[in-house]
Enzyme design. Structure first.
Site, mmCIF file in Angstrom:
data_model
loop_
_atom_site.group_PDB
_atom_site.id
_atom_site.type_symbol
_atom_site.label_atom_id
_atom_site.label_comp_id
_atom_site.label_asym_id
_atom_site.label_seq_id
_atom_site.Cartn_x
_atom_site.Cartn_y
_atom_site.Cartn_z
ATOM 1 N N ASN A 80 0.802 -1.218 0.000
ATOM 2 C CA ASN A 80 0.000 0.000 0.000
ATOM 3 C C ASN A 80 0.838 1.272 0.000
ATOM 4 O OD1 ASN A 80 -2.627 1.602 0.694
ATOM 5 N ND2 ASN A 80 -1.175 2.137 2.313
ATOM 6 N N TYR A 147 4.133 9.841 -11.005
ATOM 7 C CA TYR A 147 3.056 9.082 -10.380
ATOM 8 C C TYR A 147 2.295 8.264 -11.418
ATOM 9 C CZ TYR A 147 -1.032 8.105 -7.451
ATOM 10 O OH TYR A 147 -2.037 7.483 -6.748
ATOM 11 N N LYS A 151 2.499 4.183 -11.465
ATOM 12 C CA LYS A 151 1.269 3.471 -11.136
ATOM 13 C C LYS A 151 0.851 2.541 -12.272
ATOM 14 C CE LYS A 151 0.423 4.711 -6.923
ATOM 15 N NZ LYS A 151 0.387 3.706 -5.822
#
Length: 256
Positions: A80, A147, A151
Site C-alpha cells: 500500500n 506518479y 502506477k
C-alpha cells in the site's frame, strides 16, 4: 470473513489513510496485522489501536522483520505504501531523484516483496498479494508524470503476478481508486482539486471495496465504479480519450 480470519497480514504505509483503513478492517475480521510505516510513531499508534504489531521502516525491506513478528509466515501482503511526485511539465528541470523515489516505492517495493514472499506461497499453494495502485494506473493523471507512469507499472506487475501464479494458489488484487481523502490528495495540489476531489471517497470506502473483491475473488478492485467506463473508453477510442484529457489539462493550465 473466512478468507482472512486468522490470517497473518502485513500492510505497508499503514500509519494513515488507506493503509490504516485496511489494517483496521483486517484486524476487525480476525487477522493478525503487522502495521508498517516509515513514521514509527504513526505505525505504533495504529498498531496499538487495532491490537496489531508495529514494524516501522522501509516498505522495500519489511518482509523479513514482518515475517518474524508474525511467527514465521505471511498470508496476506498489502503493498500500500506509495508516493506522489510532481514533475508533469517537461519544460521544468528533470527531478531524477523524484523519479527514482517513485519507481522505488510505487513499483520496486512491490517487486521486492513478491520476490521475498513467493517461494513460501508457491511451496504451500496459497498467498494473497494486495496492490494499492490507483485509477492513474489504468488511465493517467494530469500534472504528475512520475506518479502516472509508476502506477501503470504497479498495475502491470500485479496483473503479471495474477496471470502467472493464480493456478498455483496465489491470489492478487489491484485496488484502483480515484480520489481518496488522504494526505496524498491534499498534496496533489490544484490538479487533485480539479480532477480528484469532487468525487473523493473515504479510506474506509476503499477497504469496503477490497473486501467485496476478496469475497468475490476479483483481481480488479474499483472503489469508483465509473473508472471501468473510462477504462473501456480509453481502449475503444484512444484519440477521443486523449483529446478529452487534454481539455482537462488545458482547463487546469488556465486556472492554475
Amino acid at each position: 470473513m473466512e478468507a482472512v480470519q486468522g490470517a497473518k497480514v502485513v500492510v505497508t504505509g499503514a500509519g494513515g489513510g488507506i493503509g490504516a483503513a485496511l489494517a483496521r478492517r483486517f484486524a476487525g475480521q480476525g487477522a493478525q496485522v503487522v502495521v508498517n510505516d516509515l513514521d514509527a510513531g504513526r505505525a505504533r499508534a495504529v498498531a496499538d489501536e487495532i491490537g496489531g504489531i508495529a514494524v516501522p521502516g522501509d516498505a522495500s525491506s519489511v518482509v523479513p522483520d514482518a515475517r518474524d513478528a508474525l511467527g514465521g509466515t505471511v498470508d496476506v501482503y498489502c503493498a500500500n505504501a506509495g508516493v506522489g511526485r510532481d514533475g508533469g511539465d517537461p519544460g521544468a528541470p528533470l527531478d531524477e531523484r523524484g523519479w527514482a523515489l517513485s519507481w522505488d516505492v510505487n513499483v520496486m517495493a512491490h517487486v521486492r516483496a513478491a520476490h521475498a514472499l513467493l517461494p513460501e506461497w508457491l511451496e504451500r499453494g496459497s498467498g494473497r498479494f494486495v496492490s494499492t495502485v490507483s485509477a492513474a494506473g489504468l488511465l493517467t493523471m494530469i500534472g504528475t508524470a512520475p506518479y502516472s507512469v509508476t502506477k501503470h507499472g504497479a498495475y502491470a506487475f500485479a496483473e503479471w503476478l495474477s496471470l502467472t501464479y493464480r493456478h498455483r494458489g496465489v491470489k492478487v488484487h489491484a485496488i484502483c481508486p480515484q480520489g481518496v481523502r488522504t494526505d496524498m490528495l491534499t498534496a496533489s495540489g490544484s490538479a487533485g482539486d480539479l480532477v480528484l476531489r469532487p468525487t473523493a471517497i473515504e479510506p474506509d470506502d476503499v477497504a469496503d471495496a477490497l473486501f467485496h473483491g476478496i469475497d468475490e475473488d476479483r483481481f480488479l478492485i474499483l472503489p469508483h465504479p465509473e473508472v471501468a467506463e473510462y477504462y473501456q473508453a480509453r481502449a475503444a477510442d484512444p484519440e477521443r480519450w486523449l483529446g478529452g484529457m487534454n481539455r482537462i489539462q488545458r482547463h487546469w493550465e488556465s486556472t492554475g
